[in-house]
Design a protein around this motif. Structure first.
Motif, PDB file in Angstrom:
ATOM      1  N   SER A 181       0.825  -1.217   0.000  1.00  0.00           N
ATOM      2  CA  SER A 181       0.000   0.000   0.000  1.00  0.00           C
ATOM      3  C   SER A 181       0.854   1.260   0.000  1.00  0.00           C
ATOM      4  O   SER A 181       0.325   2.372  -0.002  1.00  0.00           O
ATOM      5  CB  SER A 181      -0.904   0.006   1.237  1.00  0.00           C
ATOM      6  OG  SER A 181      -0.109   0.148   2.403  1.00  0.00           O
ATOM      7  N   LEU A 182       2.195   1.085   0.017  1.00  0.00           N
ATOM      8  CA  LEU A 182       3.127   2.213   0.008  1.00  0.00           C
ATOM      9  C   LEU A 182       3.148   2.993   1.324  1.00  0.00           C
ATOM     10  O   LEU A 182       3.556   4.157   1.374  1.00  0.00           O
ATOM     11  CB  LEU A 182       2.869   3.170  -1.169  1.00  0.00           C
ATOM     12  CG  LEU A 182       3.575   2.848  -2.486  1.00  0.00           C
ATOM     13  CD1 LEU A 182       3.261   1.455  -3.010  1.00  0.00           C
ATOM     14  CD2 LEU A 182       3.260   3.878  -3.537  1.00  0.00           C
ATOM     15  N   ALA A 183       2.684   2.345   2.412  1.00  0.00           N
ATOM     16  CA  ALA A 183       2.854   2.969   3.729  1.00  0.00           C
ATOM     17  C   ALA A 183       4.345   3.072   4.012  1.00  0.00           C
ATOM     18  O   ALA A 183       4.823   4.010   4.647  1.00  0.00           O
ATOM     19  CB  ALA A 183       2.161   2.143   4.803  1.00  0.00           C
ATOM     20  N   VAL A 184       5.083   2.067   3.549  1.00  0.00           N
ATOM     21  CA  VAL A 184       6.544   2.113   3.574  1.00  0.00           C
ATOM     22  C   VAL A 184       6.981   1.906   2.130  1.00  0.00           C
ATOM     23  O   VAL A 184       6.438   1.061   1.433  1.00  0.00           O
ATOM     24  CB  VAL A 184       7.118   1.052   4.550  1.00  0.00           C
ATOM     25  CG1 VAL A 184       6.703  -0.349   4.188  1.00  0.00           C
ATOM     26  CG2 VAL A 184       8.637   1.125   4.623  1.00  0.00           C
ATOM     27  N   ARG A 185       7.956   2.714   1.663  1.00  0.00           N
ATOM     28  CA  ARG A 185       8.224   2.712   0.229  1.00  0.00           C
ATOM     29  C   ARG A 185       9.605   3.299  -0.039  1.00  0.00           C
ATOM     30  O   ARG A 185      10.267   3.788   0.863  1.00  0.00           O
ATOM     31  CB  ARG A 185       7.157   3.544  -0.508  1.00  0.00           C
ATOM     32  CG  ARG A 185       6.900   4.880   0.185  1.00  0.00           C
ATOM     33  CD  ARG A 185       6.375   5.936  -0.682  1.00  0.00           C
ATOM     34  NE  ARG A 185       7.323   6.327  -1.681  1.00  0.00           N
ATOM     35  CZ  ARG A 185       8.380   7.119  -1.447  1.00  0.00           C
ATOM     36  NH1 ARG A 185       8.632   7.606  -0.240  1.00  0.00           N
ATOM     37  NH2 ARG A 185       9.218   7.423  -2.406  1.00  0.00           N
TER      38      ARG A 185
END
Ligand code: MRU
Length: 380
Positions: free
Chosen positions: A60-64
């Protein structure tokens, strides 16, 4: 957590909030992330107690961002090991959570290899898990160090390429402290230029469809007190034409053996513009982003993301409807519209002026130059 970004005018500096950390509360170890989908509206922590949660945070791109994905992958393996889950299964699901950033698999493999080496040496599960965690911590520290070195090399390169008097740098996506154990990759270079008093302006591409530029890079630039201006991605051409861009400085998700660079979609058009307007196009990435096993750009797997990220303007901090997979979006296309949504594009080496790594600069960007960099990398 305090929402300080709104009070950070140009000239005032505030450190960017942490991107990821390992914690050991009494209930058991966790990986704590700054949920990047909620920035800049709010700084919210996401506490991952198991690997599926971390995998979802990656998807989900919470971390990316490439280096941070590697760090997250390594801590994910450690989390599985410490909590007594199947390490190989965890490693497999983490490594495949996103396909393009080569750092993710690299981080996962390093922690898993440390775990297995300890097991082979007769360690009990607890000691083997400690070995995986130690490896994740080492990787985290190495990335911070690499970031500092890249900042130094990148700044020196810009000083060499550009006349003194303040640089106007264009960047795309987010490549700062939010993607790194340190200050980042491309944005670390910009921060070094800024600290040296040489940054006239940072042009920040908003970076559609998920706005990593406007939500994240502008957030970091504001906190660093930089003079920055946000633009829509398709306004970049007018800026080049007006002679307002001195250099493009971006990160990378994977660099192939021939020097092809995969980065956030929209990077390749910038490289074409830069070449046409005789502006240096500089890629900043740690050597962990170089993948000698990917021969060329065509062999890079480009992640395709869901169409609703394009047909709707996603408001990531809006609550998801009960049972819905994604946060609410505002539709900007008729219902049923098909969308093309690659997360990355590939810039061929001939359009890249230089690749800046922690081990030095590759310029011109050739297969030989990349091979030499990998040799330097292997020999420490
Ligand atoms: O989809 P994202 O936000 O993970 O994409 C990130 C980028 O494209 C960055 O530019 C890249 O990871 C380099 S930053 C170190």
């Amino acid at each position: 957590m305090a929402d300080e970004h709104r009070e950070s005018p140009e000239g005032a500096a505030a450190p960017t909030a942490f991107a990821l950390r390992w914690e050991e509360p009494p209930e058991g170890p966790v990986v704590v992330l700054l949920d990047q989908t909620r920035l800049p509206a709010e700084e919210v922590e996401l506490v991952c107690t198991d690997v599926p949660m971390l995998v979802e945070a990656i998807r989900s791109l919470a971390v990316r961002g490439a280096p941070l994905l590697g760090i997250a992958g390594a801590y994910g393996v450690a989390l599985a090991a410490v909590r007594g889950f199947d390490v190989d299964e965890a490693a497999e699901s983490l490594a495949h959570a996103r396909p393009t950033a080569v750092n993710l698999g690299y981080g996962v493999r390093r922690a898993a290899a440390a775990y297995h080496a300890a097991v082979r040496d007769g360690a009990d599960p607890e000691r083997a898990a400690a070995a995986a965690l130690a490896e994740a911590r080492t990787l985290h520290g190495e990335d911070a160090e690499a970031s500092e070195r890249m900042a130094g090399h990148g700044r020196a390169l810009l000083d060499e390429l550009l006349p003194a008097g303040g640089y106007r740098i264009l960047t795309h996506c987010n490549s700062g402290a939010l993607v790194s154990g340190g200050e980042g990759t491309a944005l670390a270079v910009v921060k070094a230029v800024h600290r040296a008093g040489q940054l006239r302006r940072l042009w920040v591409d908003e970076t559609r469809p998920l706005f990593q530029g406007s939500r994240l890079t502008a957030y970091e630039a504001a906190r660093a007190g930089m003079a920055y201006t946000l633009l829509t991605d398709n306004a970049a051409g007018s800026l080049f034409a007006a002679g307002e861009v001195d250099a493009v400085v971006i990160g990378a998700d994977r660099i192939a053996a021939d020097g092809s660079v995969a980065n956030k979609v929209g990077s390749y058009p910038l490289a074409v513009l830069a070449r046409y307007h005789h502006v240096p196009f500089i890629v900043v990435a740690p050597t962990t982003t170089v993948d000698p096993d990917t021969p060329d750009g065509a062999a890079i797997e480009v992640e395709q993301r869901p169409g609703h990220e394009v047909t709707d303007v996603i408001l990531p901090h809006a609550p998801a409807a009960p049972g819905a997979e994604a946060a609410l979006g505002v539709p900007v296309a008729p219902l049923g519209t098909q969308a093309f949504n690659p997360a990355f594009d590939v810039t061929p080496p001939e359009l890249v002026t230089a690749i800046v790594t922690e081990r030095g600069v590759v310029a011109p960007v050739t297969e030989g130059g990349i091979a030499e960099l990998c040799d330097r990398s292997r020999s420490g």
